[in-house]
Design an enzyme around this catalytic site. Structure first.
Site, PDB file in Angstrom:
ATOM      1  N   GLY A   3       0.864  -1.184   0.000  1.00 39.82           N
ATOM      2  CA  GLY A   3       0.000   0.000   0.000  1.00 39.82           C
ATOM      3  C   GLY A   3       0.896   1.227   0.000  1.00 39.82           C
ATOM      4  N   SER A  24       1.455   4.930   0.031  1.00 43.44           N
ATOM      5  CA  SER A  24       0.601   6.064   0.408  1.00 43.44           C
ATOM      6  C   SER A  24       1.165   7.393  -0.079  1.00 43.44           C
ATOM      7  CB  SER A  24       0.470   6.114   1.926  1.00 43.44           C
ATOM      8  OG  SER A  24       1.742   6.414   2.483  1.00 43.44           O
ATOM      9  N   SER A  36       5.981   3.882   3.616  1.00 40.75           N
ATOM     10  CA  SER A  36       5.584   2.837   2.659  1.00 40.75           C
ATOM     11  C   SER A  36       6.577   2.754   1.491  1.00 40.75           C
ATOM     12  CB  SER A  36       4.155   3.079   2.149  1.00 40.75           C
ATOM     13  OG  SER A  36       4.033   4.326   1.513  1.00 40.75           O
ATOM     14  N   CYS A  57     -10.082   2.180   9.812  1.00 38.86           N
ATOM     15  CA  CYS A  57      -9.567   2.209   8.452  1.00 38.86           C
ATOM     16  C   CYS A  57      -8.672   0.995   8.190  1.00 38.86           C
ATOM     17  CB  CYS A  57      -8.781   3.496   8.281  1.00 38.86           C
ATOM     18  SG  CYS A  57      -8.327   3.771   6.612  1.00 38.86           S
ATOM     19  N   GLY A  77       3.513   0.363   5.544  1.00 38.38           N
ATOM     20  CA  GLY A  77       4.618   1.063   6.208  1.00 38.38           C
ATOM     21  C   GLY A  77       4.351   1.324   7.676  1.00 38.38           C
ATOM     22  N   CYS A 121      -7.180   9.375   8.607  1.00 36.35           N
ATOM     23  CA  CYS A 121      -6.604   8.348   7.751  1.00 36.35           C
ATOM     24  C   CYS A 121      -7.089   8.544   6.319  1.00 36.35           C
ATOM     25  CB  CYS A 121      -7.092   7.013   8.308  1.00 36.35           C
ATOM     26  SG  CYS A 121      -6.647   5.611   7.354  1.00 36.35           S
TER      27      CYS A 121
END
Length: 400
Positions: A8, A10, A15, A101, A125, A205
Site C-alpha cells: 500500500g 501512500s 511505505s 480504516c 509502512g 486516515c
C-alpha cells in the site's frame, strides 16, 4: 517462484522504504495507491491533497521499477468509515477512524484486491512487527501470529492495528517494524526517493488534515448549547469506597461514569454542538477568565450540554475502570481469549501514544471490565482500549 507482495504505497516515506526493502529481499513487488476520498470541501487542501500523494507514490514506484496502479475505494470508505464516524459522533461517542480504516479498508477491501492480483502478502509502512510461532495440540499444528510493537518507541503503531485478526496477520508484512524513523529516512535518502524528506501526514486516515467540526457539520447541524463548569469540590467526587458484596459490584463501581446535571455547576459559555466535543478536549471552548484552562469532562448530546472542569487534574476527568460489551471485544490472540469469570493481568492503553499502564481484565457474562492500577484521564466512549503482554498486542475493544 518469487513470492508476490502488494504494498500500500501512500506517498509517504514509510511505505516507500517498505517497498524498497521488500524488493531488496527478493519479493516481486507491486505498488497500489488507495484513493479514499473525493470531497475536497472539508479538507484543508494544501495540507494533504491525495493528488500529490498519489503522484509521489507513482514516482517512488517508477524509481524502484515496480508496477503501480491507483484503486478507488472511496465508496467503501464513505460507507464503512465516514458514515460510521457520523453515527458515533451523533451518539456522543468519539470514534477512532484510523483503527477502523485498518480493519475495514487496508486489511479487508484493499487486501482482497491484492489477493485478487495473485499476491501472497500485503505490506504496509506501519511501525510494528509480526512473528509467527507454531503450537501443537492433539498432533495438529497451528500457526499463531504475534503482533508486536514497532522497535521505534516514538513511532510504534501497533495500537492502530489492534482490530486485526489472525487471518489478516497471516497475509501481512511490516518491513520497517525493526527500524527507527531516522533509519527509514536515511534509507530513503540513500535511494534518492522523492519522499525522503516528506513530512508525515496528519489528520484523518487518507482524508488528510480536516477541520473536524467542518467535516461533521456536513451531517450534524450546529446547535447552540451551554457550557457548564463543574467545581472540583463536587460532593459526588468525594464518595467513600463502599464495602462490596461481590466482585461484580466492585467492577461496576470502579467503571461507573460520573453523571452530571446543569445544577452541578455554573454556566460559563456557549458552544455550537455537544457532538463536536470530546472528553479531555481543551481547545475550542473559547471560555476565558479561569485560573486554569478548562477541560471537557463530559458531553450530553441529548441535552446538548458540555460539562467542563478546571485543570488537567480535575477529578471529573479520572476513573479507574471501563467496560467493553461482549460483542465489541476482539482478541488478536484468539487462543488466549478469556472465558467467563477468568481474569488476566496486562498492560493497556486507552489511546494512541499513551504509555502502557498496568491493568486487569475481568471477563463477565456481559463483557470485559478493564480495571487500571492507577486512575486514567479522559476514558472516552467509542475509542479503543488495547491490551498487551510485553511488546505483544493481545486484543482490544470499543470503550462502552
Amino acid at each position: 517462484m518469487k513470492k508476490r507482495v502488494v504494498v500500500g504505497l501512500s506517498g509517504g516515506v514509510d511505505s516507500s522504504v517498505a517497498a524498497y526493502l521488500l524488493k531488496e529481499q527478493g519479493y516481486e513487488v507491486i505498488g497500489l495507491f488507495m484513493k479514499n476520498w473525493h470531497d475536497d470541501s472539508v479538507t484543508i487542501s494544501d495540507e494533504c491533497p491525495w493528488l500529490e500523494d498519489s503522484n509521489d507514490a507513482m514516482l517512488v514506484a517508477e524509481k524502484l521499477g515496480i508496477p503501480f496502479q491507483t484503486v478507488d475505494l472511496s465508496e467503501e470508505y464513505k460507507e464503512r468509515i465516514v458514515d460510521y464516524m457520523f453515527r458515533e459522533y451523533q451518539m456522543g461517542r468519539t470514534p477512532n477512524p484510523d483503527v477502523l480504516c485498518n480493519r475495514e479498508i487496508k486489511f479487508d477491501v484493499f487486501m482482497k484486491i491484492a489477493l485478487g492480483l495473485g499476491a501472497d502478502f500485503v505490506a504496509t509502512g506501519h511501525y510494528c512487527r509480526k512473528t509467527t510461532s507454531v503450537s501443537e495440540e492433539n498432533g495438529v499444528e497451528t500457526e499463531i501470529h504475534h503482533l508486536l510493537a514497532g522497535k521505534d518507541p516514538n513511532k510504534d503503531q501497533s495500537y492502530f492495528l489492534c482490530q486485526l485478526s489472525q487471518e489478516q496477520l497471516s497475509k501481512t508484512l511490516f518491513p520497517i517494524g525493526e527500524l527507527l524513523k531516522p533509519e527509514v529516512r536515511k534509507i530513503a535518502a540513500e535511494q534518492n526517493l522523492i519522499t525522503a524528506e516528506k513530512r508525515d501526514s496528519q489528520g484523518l486516515c487518507f482524508i488528510g488534515k480536516v477541520r473536524l467540526p467542518d467535516f461533521l457539520q456536513q451531517k450534524l447541524a450546529p446547535k447552540d448549547g451551554i457550557i457548564v463548569e463543574v467545581p472540583a469540590t463536587l460532593p459526588e467526587y468525594k464518595v467513600e469506597t463502599p464495602e462490596f458484596t461481590s466482585e461484580m459490584e466492585e467492577l461496576e463501581f470502579l467503571s461507573a461514569k460520573h453523571k452530571y446535571s446543569k445544577s452541578d455547576g455554573k454556566e460559563v459559555g456557549v458552544h455550537n454542538g455537544a457532538h463536536y466535543f470530546t472528553k479531555g478536549q481543551r481547545k475550542g471552548l473559547a471560555v476565558g477568565g479561569t485560573k486554569e484552562p478548562l477541560f471537557v469532562i463530559d458531553t450530553d448530546v441529548e441535552e446538548n450540554i458540555i460539562y467542563t472542569g478546571q485543570g488537567k487534574s480535575h477529578p471529573g476527568l479520572y476513573r479507574r475502570g471501563l467496560f467493553v460489551k461482549d460483542e465489541e471485544v476482539h482478541w488478536v490472540r484468539e487462543d488466549l481469549k478469556l472465558q467467563e469469570d477468568e481474569k488476566m493481568e496486562v498492560m493497556a492503553r486507552i489511546r494512541y501514544r499513551q504509555p502502557l499502564e498496568k491493568a486487569t481484565l475481568h471477563c463477565t457474562h456481559s463483557g470485559l471490565y478493564i480495571i487500571f492500577d492507577n486512575p486514567q484521564s479522559a476514558i472516552t466512549e467509542g475509542q479503543f482500549v488495547a491490551w498487551y503482554n510485553g511488546a505483544e498486542l493481545l486484543g482490544s475493544g470499543v470503550i462502552s
